[in-house]
Structure formats: structure tokens, C-alpha cells
Design an enzyme around this catalytic site. Structure first.
Site, short mmCIF file in Angstrom:
data_model
loop_
_atom_site.label_atom_id
_atom_site.label_comp_id
_atom_site.label_asym_id
_atom_site.label_seq_id
_atom_site.Cartn_x
_atom_site.Cartn_y
_atom_site.Cartn_z
CG ASP A 35 -1.79 1.22 1.31
OD1 ASP A 35 -2.45 1.52 0.30
OD2 ASP A 35 -1.82 1.90 2.35
CB SER A 36 0.19 4.76 -0.78
OG SER A 36 -1.04 4.80 -0.07
CB CYS A 95 -2.83 1.12 -2.54
SG CYS A 95 -2.93 2.85 -2.95
CD GLU A 153 -2.03 8.32 6.76
OE1 GLU A 153 -1.01 8.44 7.45
OE2 GLU A 153 -2.27 7.34 6.05
CB CYS A 189 -10.02 5.60 -0.37
SG CYS A 189 -8.60 6.22 0.54
CG HIS A 227 -6.77 6.21 4.65
ND1 HIS A 227 -6.04 5.50 3.73
CD2 HIS A 227 -5.87 6.84 5.45
CE1 HIS A 227 -4.75 5.70 3.96
NE2 HIS A 227 -4.63 6.51 5.00
N1 DGL Z 1 -4.12 3.88 -0.15
C1 DGL Z 1 -4.70 4.95 -0.90
C2 DGL Z 1 -5.95 4.43 -1.63
O1 DGL Z 1 -6.56 3.45 -1.24
C3 DGL Z 1 -5.08 6.14 -0.01
C4 DGL Z 1 -3.88 6.92 0.48
C5 DGL Z 1 -3.09 7.55 -0.65
O2 DGL Z 1 -3.57 8.50 -1.30
O3 DGL Z 1 -1.99 7.10 -0.89
O4 DGL Z 1 -6.30 5.00 -2.62
#
Ligand code: DGL
Length: 275
Positions: free
Chosen positions: A9-10, A72, A151, A183, A185
């Protein structure tokens, strides 16, 4: 030793996907890579996200994973093909499973999609849903402020979160039968999203569906762990302490092994490959 499942993931949002994978596949070992130095991916261009995806996959390959999960949404939307080229293993992203669940949950009503700017711009959810249900009507909306709020540790009860949800979702409310949380989050803000959208709107979180797909691929390919005792190793490109403390909320359990990957170490393979 059992080969692990690689997940990337990012940053730490993908831990919501890892939590579902753990519930479904308790005996499996997981290596999670979070690119905390370069998060967010959700506001970056396709070319940049694809370059990151290639590097993240190359890093995970060091652990000889039997399958890679792109946890992600943004990386799946923009980089799934790049990961599949690089991985040398089966790859599961989060968008197709999310689209399947959305179509099943919508009861033929229009579908709302919320995600990062780059995911919405890619129209990946739109296409995946249309492929399953050609007549589906959709409302798409980028919600860039929600990621930094999560976050920061804000929850669905927080007044700023509630205000942002109202601002973003006002054009969609009353128009959709389901809302795709596109997403990593957003599942952490379910209480605010449910309160604003109302009880008749199904909130679609792809994580369980992703775990089901991974279980299916492992069975199909004869790769499921036999008598494994599980375990998670995490690698991050910045600030392992913060990853550990915030990440525990995403995962719902303590994170013991979190290792910092130094840039020299992270990039070495790519340079060797001449990219
Ligand atoms: N993990 C990213 C997503 O699911 C969210 C956080 C980011 O923008 O890197 O799109």
C-alpha cells in the site's frame, strides 16, 4: 518455510485489507510493505504511481511471495498491470472485488463511488462496474481531505470529519443505493458516512471480497498454507514508530515487527535492473 503473501500500500491504509486477509487466512504468513515516505499516491500522476508500483513489487519479490495483493485503491487503479508484469506471481487488486460487491449490494439502484482524486480520474471503478452491469448508473466523487484526517487519528465522530463528509457527499445523498468506499482509509470513517447517507444506503468495503478472492486463488493454484501459524512482517520507507502506533488502529491488533527500509536498500534492485 511457507512462502508469504505479499501486500503493499502507499502507507498504512492497506492494513484494513490486511485485517480482512488475516481473518480469512489465519494460517498464512504476510509481508506488508507500506511506502510511508511517499504517501499519498492518491494525488499523483499515473506515471509516478506506476513507477512506485514497479518498485514496491520489486521490493516484495525479495521475499518470494506466492501471491501479491495490491491493497491500495490508487495503486490498483493506475498500476495493476505494471504489478502483474513485474510480480511473477498471481496478483489481486482491490477494485474488481469492490465492483462485484457494489453491484450485488446496490439492488439495481445507482451506485456512489468515493475515492482519491487519482482513482476517480482513472475511472477504474466506473469501468469495472459497467463491465458487470452495463446499465449501472454511477455518481463519482473524490474526497481528498478524508485521507489526511484519518492519518491524523480523527474518527467518524469528529466534527471536522462530519463536515467534510457532508461537503463531499451532498450531491450524492438521496441518489444512490450503495456507496463504494474506494480508498483504504474510508472504512475507518464508516460511522460518519453511514450517519450522513442514511440506513438505506449500503456501504461497500472491498476488503472481505478481496480476502475471498485471495483464498480462491490460493486454493485453485494449490498454494494455501498447510499447518502455517501465520504472522506479519511489516516494512516501511519512513517513520516505523508512527506506522506502528496509528497502524494498530487500522489492523485492530498490535504490530510487532515493523522494519525501516533505507532508500539505498529500497532502490538498489531497480538500479541494478537499469530502470
Ligand atoms: N491507499 C490509498 C488508496 O486506497 C489512499 C492513500 C493515498 O492517497 O496514498 O487509494
Amino acid at each position: 518455510m511457507e512462502r508469504p503473501i505479499g501486500v503493499f500500500d502507499s502507507g498504512l491504509g492497506g492494513l484494513t485489507v490486511l485485517a480482512a486477509l488475516r481473518r480469512r487466512l489465519a494460517g498464512e504468513r504476510f509481508v506488508y510493505f507500506g511506502d510511508t515516505a511517499r504517501v499519498p499516491y492518491g494525488s499523483k500522476s499515473a506515471a509516478t504511481v506506476q513507477r512506485y508500483c514497479r518498485q514496491d513489487t520489486a521490493f516484495l519479490r525479495r521475499f518470494e511471495p506466492k501471491l501479491i495483493v495490491v491493497a491500495c485503491n490508487t495503486a490498483t487503479a493506475l498500476g495493476l498491470e505494471v504489478v502483474a508484469e513485474e510480480a511473477g506471481t498471481p496478483v489481486v487488486g482491490v477494485i474488481e472485488p469492490g465492483a462485484r460487491r457494489a453491484v450485488a449490494a446496490s439492488g439495481g439502484k445507482p451506485i456512489g463511488i468515493i475515492a482519491t482524486e487519482s482513482t476517480i480520474a482513472s475511472r477504474s471503478y466506473y469501468r469495472a462496474i459497467r463491465a458487470l452491469e452495463p446499465r449501472a448508473e454511477m455518481w463519482e466523487r473524490a474526497c481528498p481531505l478524508l485521507v489526511p484526517m484519518v492519518e491524523e487519528g480523527r474518527t467518524g465522530e469528529d466534527p471536522l470529519v462530519r463536515a467534510a463528509v457532508e461537503e463531499y457527499l451532498a450531491p450524492i445523498r438521496g441518489r444512490v443505493g450503495s456507496l463504494v468506499l474506494g480508498c483504504t482509509h474510508y472504512p475507518l470513517l464508516k460511522s460518519a458516512l453511514a450517519a450522513y447517507m442514511g440506513p438505506e444506503v449500503a456501504l461497500v468495503d472491498s476488503a472481505e471480497e478481496v480476502a475471498g478472492e485471495v483464498a480462491g486463488v490460493l486454493e485453485r493454484d494449490g498454494l494455501a498454507a498447510r499447518d502455517g501459524d501465520g504472522g506479519i512482517q511489516c516494512y516501511v520507507t519512513d517513520n516505523p514508530e508512527r506506522f506502528r502506533s496509528v497502524g494498530e488502529r487500522f489492523l485492530g491488533q498490535p504490530l510487532r515487527e515493523v522494519t525501516l527500509v533505507e532508500p539505498e536498500d529500497f532502490f538498489v534492485q531497480e538500479q541494478a535492473a537499469g530502470r
